[in-house]
Scaffold this motif. Structure first.
Motif, mmCIF file in Angstrom:
data_model
loop_
_atom_site.group_PDB
_atom_site.id
_atom_site.type_symbol
_atom_site.label_atom_id
_atom_site.label_comp_id
_atom_site.label_asym_id
_atom_site.label_seq_id
_atom_site.Cartn_x
_atom_site.Cartn_y
_atom_site.Cartn_z
ATOM 1 N N ASP A 361 -9.409 12.522 1.149
ATOM 2 C CA ASP A 361 -9.972 11.454 0.336
ATOM 3 C C ASP A 361 -8.918 10.424 -0.045
ATOM 4 O OD1 ASP A 361 -12.505 12.513 0.413
ATOM 5 O OD2 ASP A 361 -12.301 13.635 -1.453
ATOM 6 N N ILE A 362 -7.709 10.877 -0.357
ATOM 7 C CA ILE A 362 -6.638 9.942 -0.708
ATOM 8 C C ILE A 362 -6.204 9.149 0.514
ATOM 9 C CG2 ILE A 362 -4.231 9.812 -1.485
ATOM 10 C CD1 ILE A 362 -4.880 12.057 -3.459
ATOM 11 N N ALA A 363 -6.156 9.794 1.683
ATOM 12 C CA ALA A 363 -5.843 9.085 2.922
ATOM 13 C C ALA A 363 -6.887 8.006 3.199
ATOM 14 C CB ALA A 363 -5.767 10.067 4.088
ATOM 15 N N GLU A 364 -8.149 8.319 2.965
ATOM 16 C CA GLU A 364 -9.218 7.347 3.181
ATOM 17 C C GLU A 364 -9.104 6.178 2.204
ATOM 18 O OE1 GLU A 364 -12.740 9.713 2.854
ATOM 19 O OE2 GLU A 364 -12.717 10.306 4.975
ATOM 20 N N PHE A 365 -8.705 6.457 0.976
ATOM 21 C CA PHE A 365 -8.535 5.403 -0.012
ATOM 22 C C PHE A 365 -7.446 4.425 0.435
ATOM 23 C CE2 PHE A 365 -6.058 3.770 -3.583
ATOM 24 C CZ PHE A 365 -7.024 3.069 -4.285
ATOM 25 N N PHE A 366 -6.293 4.943 0.863
ATOM 26 C CA PHE A 366 -5.206 4.061 1.293
ATOM 27 C C PHE A 366 -5.588 3.284 2.558
ATOM 28 C CE2 PHE A 366 -2.665 6.386 -1.731
ATOM 29 C CZ PHE A 366 -1.697 5.483 -2.106
ATOM 30 N N ALA A 367 -6.279 3.929 3.476
ATOM 31 C CA ALA A 367 -6.741 3.219 4.670
ATOM 32 C C ALA A 367 -7.707 2.107 4.282
ATOM 33 C CB ALA A 367 -7.401 4.197 5.636
ATOM 34 N N ALA A 368 -8.563 2.380 3.308
ATOM 35 C CA ALA A 368 -9.502 1.369 2.823
ATOM 36 C C ALA A 368 -8.761 0.177 2.229
ATOM 37 C CB ALA A 368 -10.432 1.977 1.778
ATOM 38 N N ALA A 369 -7.601 0.432 1.632
ATOM 39 C CA ALA A 369 -6.794 -0.634 1.035
ATOM 40 C C ALA A 369 -5.885 -1.311 2.052
ATOM 41 C CB ALA A 369 -5.966 -0.063 -0.110
ATOM 42 N N ASN A 370 -6.083 -1.039 3.324
ATOM 43 C CA ASN A 370 -5.259 -1.585 4.412
ATOM 44 C C ASN A 370 -3.801 -1.179 4.272
ATOM 45 O OD1 ASN A 370 -4.951 -2.925 6.846
ATOM 46 N ND2 ASN A 370 -4.605 -4.921 5.905
ATOM 47 N N LEU A 371 -3.608 0.066 3.811
ATOM 48 C CA LEU A 371 -2.285 0.686 3.718
ATOM 49 C C LEU A 371 -2.362 2.050 4.405
ATOM 50 C CD1 LEU A 371 -1.566 -0.160 -0.020
ATOM 51 C CD2 LEU A 371 -0.243 -1.019 1.926
ATOM 52 N N PRO A 372 -2.546 2.063 5.727
ATOM 53 C CA PRO A 372 -2.790 3.328 6.427
ATOM 54 C C PRO A 372 -1.619 4.292 6.310
ATOM 55 C CG PRO A 372 -2.273 1.593 7.991
ATOM 56 C CD PRO A 372 -2.442 0.921 6.654
ATOM 57 N N ILE A 373 -1.938 5.547 6.045
ATOM 58 C CA ILE A 373 -0.930 6.600 5.970
ATOM 59 C C ILE A 373 -0.980 7.407 7.262
ATOM 60 C CG2 ILE A 373 -0.163 8.662 4.752
ATOM 61 C CD1 ILE A 373 -1.466 7.581 2.229
ATOM 62 N N MET A 374 0.134 7.420 7.982
ATOM 63 C CA MET A 374 0.227 8.194 9.214
ATOM 64 C C MET A 374 0.717 9.596 8.847
ATOM 65 S SD MET A 374 -0.638 5.934 11.486
ATOM 66 C CE MET A 374 -1.567 4.958 10.319
ATOM 67 N N GLU A 375 -0.218 10.509 8.645
ATOM 68 C CA GLU A 375 0.191 11.860 8.271
ATOM 69 C C GLU A 375 0.836 12.566 9.462
ATOM 70 O OE1 GLU A 375 -1.406 15.814 5.872
ATOM 71 O OE2 GLU A 375 -2.852 14.354 6.595
ATOM 72 N N GLY A 376 1.905 13.281 9.185
ATOM 73 C CA GLY A 376 2.602 14.028 10.222
ATOM 74 C C GLY A 376 2.816 15.460 9.807
ATOM 75 N N TYR A 377 3.491 16.203 10.668
ATOM 76 C CA TYR A 377 3.664 17.645 10.430
ATOM 77 C C TYR A 377 4.954 18.122 11.073
ATOM 78 C CZ TYR A 377 2.990 22.668 11.290
ATOM 79 O OH TYR A 377 3.158 24.022 11.372
ATOM 80 N N GLY A 378 5.577 19.056 10.399
ATOM 81 C CA GLY A 378 6.763 19.692 10.943
ATOM 82 C C GLY A 378 7.305 20.689 9.944
ATOM 83 N N LEU A 379 8.310 21.416 10.348
ATOM 84 C CA LEU A 379 8.953 22.422 9.509
ATOM 85 C C LEU A 379 10.458 22.182 9.523
ATOM 86 C CD1 LEU A 379 7.295 25.557 11.177
ATOM 87 C CD2 LEU A 379 6.395 24.314 9.203
ATOM 88 N N THR A 380 11.151 22.766 8.574
ATOM 89 C CA THR A 380 12.605 22.757 8.674
ATOM 90 C C THR A 380 13.028 23.353 10.013
ATOM 91 O OG1 THR A 380 12.794 23.034 6.289
ATOM 92 C CG2 THR A 380 14.741 23.564 7.599
ATOM 93 N N GLU A 381 12.316 24.404 10.427
ATOM 94 C CA GLU A 381 12.653 25.101 11.678
ATOM 95 C C GLU A 381 12.400 24.264 12.929
ATOM 96 O OE1 GLU A 381 11.779 28.397 8.683
ATOM 97 O OE2 GLU A 381 11.096 26.354 9.100
#
Length: 619
Positions: A361-381
């Motif tokens: 929902d928060i990602a959708e809010f920022f995208a709606a505000a034309n501030l897209p969040i590119m979520e990523g993933y990773g570990l220290t490992e």
């Protein structure tokens, strides 16, 4: 297809960048009065890091020797880290919030010979402990002439290095020529959610792969301006440093999170990476400010958000955005979203989220505000980033596509398995734990549960060890529920779902101190402390309404039957969250066991009997 990495080591990558764009802006830091940015060019970065490296060599540091850095994020951290690598050594990172006992353990277990500390207070964490440290270098403060091991300032270390380079001008190039991809570059101790921290061994190949993999994705561009405030003791920060060295993008370095919003208009970044907590705080402040007074302002805000989300939903579904919707969105952006964009500097091209799950929902809010969040993933490992969304190919709710030539598969139990160059060499001094971390065919067990779609996008559904099984045999994913509640309730700081082996689900909630104080202003609780406000019946009724809204989005066996508002926020100091903002569930449940026990006794923080949430049907 194999990712072509043209570098043999971090020194090779840095020296090539210095040679390619010597006069380009590299790393910036705040001026003394916070009104301007003091920039170092790549040539200046090269000069200073070489001096630091040669200074370390003069202190006896050699190939793969460990040098610990314990400091907040600042430009000296970047320079020292690169200097350690130019000396052929490996940086051991220590969070500045680490307690003395753990800091001493990390320094001793890593075998660090030199410690670089932000100030004498950080250096004191090692006093009287048994380790191999021969020297302590200080960013700030005066050395203690009587201290053992001896202390010197960073300026003095650089002066020693310049003297050494005057004798051997090609010293650093010679060391770089002896380093290979498999040499150790960094030792990062995972803060972990249980047990002693483990030292993750990351090689030069890991980081060079990260630098190259980030290029050409539309995320880092040479014309970008990055605001880097993330903890550099964390893999995410090091990963981004390698990205900007490869691409050549200028980066403003300032770890003062309390200054972030204030300085954004001055820095005007095009790119900023953050943990979800930062986006949650921006979201909370925006929503509560816009809706606090009700009336026309609140109605316009609600209309703008609905309009923006309608546009985003069409884009996510691959459907065309009609001319009428475009026109409505233009009005929404002018009236509402442009104000948020300006508060974040007015120049952001994209945001990147990592380190912990981001609420859809928060990602959708920022995208709606034309501030897209590119979520990523990773570990220290995995040297941080191994999956990320791309601009123009964003799938909200996923962590995007794999970087470079990373291999990924989903195990029979849903665990995400990965294999490739960015994966760690192993855990320092822990051969059994290292062996257990990998499958027989060499894939790293991430400990996360996820799904890969037909387009190669990965969605993380929960931590394997965090899945909760109620006494009724139902499995629940806590982080999904927690993320939903953060989006529903704009007053939330942290939330922890409880239910393992219990017959129903409960929730611990801490509230955002600024947001709840603003809510209380003008009422009977104005001017009271956080603990007094959250203990009031009015605060309980406020949160109960949001719990009701949350429960309307959940399966019946997932619904939250009772909650407790905590008298304080979760903290690193109390061992409840890691420095990268991950919740340590066992610690939280232990520290607040009384509140949990009372919820299951039915005597504390129940949804009021006269509240609609109390009548929800449950299994």
């Amino acid at each position: 297809m194999a990712l072509e990495v043209p570098y043999t080591s971090i020194p090779d990558m840095l020296l090539r960048r210095v040679a390619a764009t010597p006069d380009g802006r590299a790393f910036g830091s705040p001026s003394a009065d916070d009104t301007a940015i003091d920039w170092l060019t790549w040539a200046q970065v090269g000069e200073r890091t070489k001096a630091i490296a040669a200074g370390l060599v003069s202190l006896g540091i050699g190939i793969e020797d460990r040098v610990s850095i314990v400091s907040n994020t600042r430009i000296e951290w970047v320079l020292a880290d690169l200097g350690v690598n130019l000396a052929g050594a490996a940086t051991t990172t220590v969070y500045p919030t680490t307690e003395p006992e753990d800091a001493a353990y990390i320094v001793a277990d890593s075998g660090s010979k030199v410690v670089i500390a932000e100030d004498p207070k950080q250096a004191l964490k090692l006093a009287g402990t048994d380790n191999a440290v021969t020297h302590v270098v200080l960013f700030d403060g005066l050395p203690d002439a009587a201290a053992q091991p001896p202390q010197l300032t960073l300026a003095e270390l650089e002066e020693r290095g310049r003297a050494r380079l005057a004798e051997t001008p090609e010293l650093i190039e010679e060391i770089a020529g002896r380093l290979g991809p498999d040499n150790l570059a960094t030792l990062i101790y995972t803060s972990g959610t249980t047990g002693r921290p483990k030292g993750v061994q990351l090689t030069h190949a890991c980081w060079c792969w990260e630098g190259v993999a980030q290029g050409g994705l539309g995320l880092f561009e040479p014309s970008d301006m990055q605001y880097l405030w993330l903890p550099l003791a964390h893999a995410f920060g090091k990963c981004l440093t390698c990205g900007v060295i490869h691409v050549g993008a200028p980066t403003y370095v300032d770890g003062r999170v309390d200054k972030l919003v204030e300085l954004l208009p001055m820095v005007r970044p095009t790119l900023m990476c953050a943990a979800p907590r930062i986006f949650e705080k921006v979201y909370n402040r925006t929503v509560t400010t816009a809706t606090a007074g009700g009336g026309l302002k609140a109605k316009i805000f609600g209309w703008a958000v609905r309009t923006g989300k309608e546009k985003v939903a069409r884009e996510q579904a691959g459907r065309p955005v009609s001319g009428a919707l475009k026109a409505r969105y233009a009005i929404a952006e002018r009236l509402v979203f442009s104000q948020l964009q300006q508060r974040l500097g007015g120049n952001l091209r994209l945001l990147v989220s990592g380190s912990a799950p981001l609420s859809r929902d928060i990602a959708e809010f920022f995208a709606a505000a034309n501030l897209p969040i590119m979520e990523g993933y990773g570990l220290t490992e995995t040297s941080a980033a191994i999956f990320v969304n791309r601009l123009g190919r964003l799938k909200i709710g996923s962590v995007g596509e794999a970087l470079g030539d990373l291999e990924c598969r989903i195990d029979h139990d849903g665990e995400v398995l990965v294999k490739g160059t960015p994966v760690m060499r192993g855990y320092h001094n822990l051969p059994q734990e290292t062996a257990e971390a990998f499958t027989e065919d060499g894939f790293l067990r991430t400990g996360d549960i996820g799904e890969l779609d037909d387009d190669g996008y990965l969605t993380i559904t929960d931590r394997k060890k965090d899945l909760v099984k109620t006494s009724g045999g139902k499995y629940i994913a806590p982080s999904a529920i927690e993320g939903m509640f953060k989006a529903v309730c704009p007053y939330t700081s942290q939330v922890v779902v409880v239910g393992q082996a219990r017959n129903f689900v409960t929730m611990l909630v801490s509230l955002d101190e600024d947001a709840i104080a603003a809510w209380a202003a003008g009422g009977p609780h104005a001017g009271r402390t956080y603990a007094e406000i959250v203990a009031s019946p009015e605060a309980e009724k406020l949160v109960a309404g949001y719990v009701e809204e949350l429960n309307g989005k959940l399966n019946r066996w997932e619904t939250v039957k009772k909650f407790a508002i905590l008298p304080r926020d979760l903290t690193i100091e109390h061992g409840e969250i890691t420095p990268s903002m991950k919740i340590k569930r066992r610690s939280v449940e232990a520290n607040f066991s009384d509140q949990i026990d009372k919820m299951y006794e039915g005597s504390l923080a129940k949804i009021p009997s006269n509240h609609p949430a109390a009548t929800l049907k449950t299994d």
